[in-house]
Design an enzyme around this catalytic site. Structure first.
Site, PDB file in Angstrom:
ATOM      1  N   TRP A 160     137.263  54.843 -61.489  1.00 31.03           N
ATOM      2  CA  TRP A 160     138.370  54.424 -60.634  1.00 31.03           C
ATOM      3  C   TRP A 160     139.389  53.603 -61.392  1.00 31.03           C
ATOM      4  O   TRP A 160     140.597  53.742 -61.165  1.00 31.03           O
ATOM      5  CB  TRP A 160     137.858  53.712 -59.378  1.00 31.03           C
ATOM      6  CG  TRP A 160     137.175  54.700 -58.472  1.00 31.03           C
ATOM      7  CD1 TRP A 160     135.847  54.799 -58.209  1.00 31.03           C
ATOM      8  CD2 TRP A 160     137.803  55.787 -57.767  1.00 31.03           C
ATOM      9  NE1 TRP A 160     135.608  55.866 -57.381  1.00 31.03           N
ATOM     10  CE2 TRP A 160     136.787  56.492 -57.091  1.00 31.03           C
ATOM     11  CE3 TRP A 160     139.118  56.241 -57.645  1.00 31.03           C
ATOM     12  CZ2 TRP A 160     137.048  57.624 -56.305  1.00 31.03           C
ATOM     13  CZ3 TRP A 160     139.384  57.363 -56.859  1.00 31.03           C
ATOM     14  CH2 TRP A 160     138.351  58.032 -56.210  1.00 31.03           C
ATOM     15  N   ASP A 199     141.352  46.331 -57.190  1.00 32.73           N
ATOM     16  CA  ASP A 199     141.003  47.442 -56.288  1.00 32.73           C
ATOM     17  C   ASP A 199     139.606  47.149 -55.749  1.00 32.73           C
ATOM     18  O   ASP A 199     138.610  47.429 -56.409  1.00 32.73           O
ATOM     19  CB  ASP A 199     141.029  48.759 -57.066  1.00 32.73           C
ATOM     20  CG  ASP A 199     140.456  49.918 -56.248  1.00 32.73           C
ATOM     21  OD1 ASP A 199     140.108  49.717 -55.065  1.00 32.73           O
ATOM     22  OD2 ASP A 199     140.354  51.031 -56.812  1.00 32.73           O
ATOM     23  N   LYS A 237     134.699  52.169 -46.479  1.00 30.49           N
ATOM     24  CA  LYS A 237     133.374  51.720 -46.908  1.00 30.49           C
ATOM     25  C   LYS A 237     132.953  50.536 -46.036  1.00 30.49           C
ATOM     26  O   LYS A 237     132.285  50.734 -45.039  1.00 30.49           O
ATOM     27  CB  LYS A 237     133.399  51.386 -48.397  1.00 30.49           C
ATOM     28  CG  LYS A 237     133.683  52.652 -49.245  1.00 30.49           C
ATOM     29  CD  LYS A 237     134.712  52.391 -50.269  1.00 30.49           C
ATOM     30  CE  LYS A 237     135.246  53.552 -51.050  1.00 30.49           C
ATOM     31  NZ  LYS A 237     134.482  54.733 -51.300  1.00 30.49           N
TER      32      LYS A 237
END
Ligand code: PMP
Length: 360
Positions: free
Chosen positions: A102, A172, A196
């Protein structure tokens, strides 16, 4: 059918009391004779739900007044681009710490919009550790320092907040937000896709320090510009009303469960139980350095990968689902977000021991 233990990395398990509340009020929400999905985002009822969600998130994370909280769309991936647009000009420098898939994606997108430099890269450890911050190459003139506190695929998590000096720290937090107490004051921008620990997909939470709002470069699309979004209460256009509403219920649930302190302790215990099962066996392995193992996403492999299919199949029969590792790494991955109870982890550990006994 009974509910399964869903170990998906995202969209992920939601708290059952939240789902039941959604079900109860689905067709007649707040006595409106309609569902929240059918209500105007400008209605008094929806505005009160939206505002309450922000108040509760502020309470959960102790977000100071000097930060704006935005409820946007476009996912964390849109923020990969929104961050450079809001914080820097095209020729400016920003630093990126690369610890896995990511952060690589954030860097690649950043490179399209400014001079993105690699402050550190964990390639040498095959992304199983975090490069020592003392060796990070940081520019004193950088517009920001970007990192990914939890790598959802590799299972590498920072258990500390890096020191960025006067350079705004951008994180992030998609797969770690709300998993434990957080000192928001250390950050310039925190962003997270909701799917999530926050709620359904379709919502993106951005927490941004006041002084970083209103500096977007010329040509920034207004939907990505933090200032007009903040001024419009994140309702520059039609927001993701249903996801926002469910997120609000998740925040209420987290507060009722004891907030971040309680959540952090619970998550630590869950992760410890699973890592202990992996480490005390020769049959299972996790490659990540012990000091940066993720509490949220636990990848593991079987000594004999030809048993992967049987493992997944039999686990599923026991009600343990979505354990397949990301296609880029293979093996297994168990995601242990807030809504995964200790019982789910205990059931997984029991299954792993039993599978090893029979097949190991
Ligand atoms: N960053 C991280 C750490 C993620 O886990 C994900 C999604 N799994 C993303 C970014 C991309 O998020 P989205 O799909 O919301 O754009």
């Amino acid at each position: 059918m009974e509910r399964v233990y869903n170990f998906s990395a995202g969209p992920a398990v939601l708290p059952l009391p939240v789902l039941e509340r959604v079900k109860d009020e689905l067709t007649d929400w707040h006595g409106c004779g309609m569902s929240v999905m059918e209500a105007s985002h400008r209605s008094k009822e929806f505005i009160s739900v939206a505002e309450r969600a922000e108040v509760d998130l502020r309470r959960l994370l102790d977000i100071p007044e000097s930060y704006r909280v935005l409820f946007l769309q476009g996912g964390a991936t849109t923020q990969f681009g929104a961050v450079p647009f809001n914080l820097a000009g095209p020729g400016d420098r920003a630093d990126y710490v690369v610890t896995g898939s990511w952060s690589k994606k954030a860097l690649a997108e950043g490179r399209r919009f400014l001079r993105a430099e690699v402050a550190a890269d964990a390639a040498a450890s095959r992304y199983t550790s975090i490069p020592d911050p003392s060796g990070w190459q940081l520019g004193s003139d950088s517009a920001y320092l970007h990192y990914t506190p939890n790598e959802t695929i590799g299972g590498v998590e920072f258990h500390f907040v890096p020191e960025a000096g006067d350079v705004p720290l951008v994180a992030d937090m998609s797969s770690t937000i709300l998993s434990r107490p957080l000192d928001v004051r250390r950050f310039g921008v925190i962003y997270a896709g909701a799917q999530k620990n926050i709620g359904p997909a379709g919502l993106t939470v951005v927490i941004v320090r006041d002084d970083l709002v209103g500096r977007a470069r010329d040509g920034t699309p207004q939907m990505m510009d933090y200032l007009p979004q903040a001024e419009a209460g994140s309702m520059l256009n039609t927001p993701a009303t249903f996801a926002w509403y469910v997120a609000g219920l998740v925040f209420q649930w987290a507060l009722e469960e004891g907030g971040m302190q309680a959540m952090g302790e619970r998550n630590r215990r869950k992760a410890e139980a699973l890592y202990a099962a992996i480490d005390t066996s020769d049959f299972y392995a996790n490659p990540v350095a012990v000091d940066c193992r993720s509490w949220m996403n636990v990848p593991f492999t079987l000594a004999d990968p030809s048993l992967d299919g049987a493992f997944l199949e039999e686990a599923k029969r026991e009600g343990l689902t979505n354990l397949k590792g990301h296609r880029s790494v293979g093996g297994m991955r168990a995601s242990l977000y807030n809504a995964m109870p200790q019982d789910g982890v205990d059931a997984l550990v029991a299954f792993m021991r039993e599978f090893e006994r029979r097949r190991g």
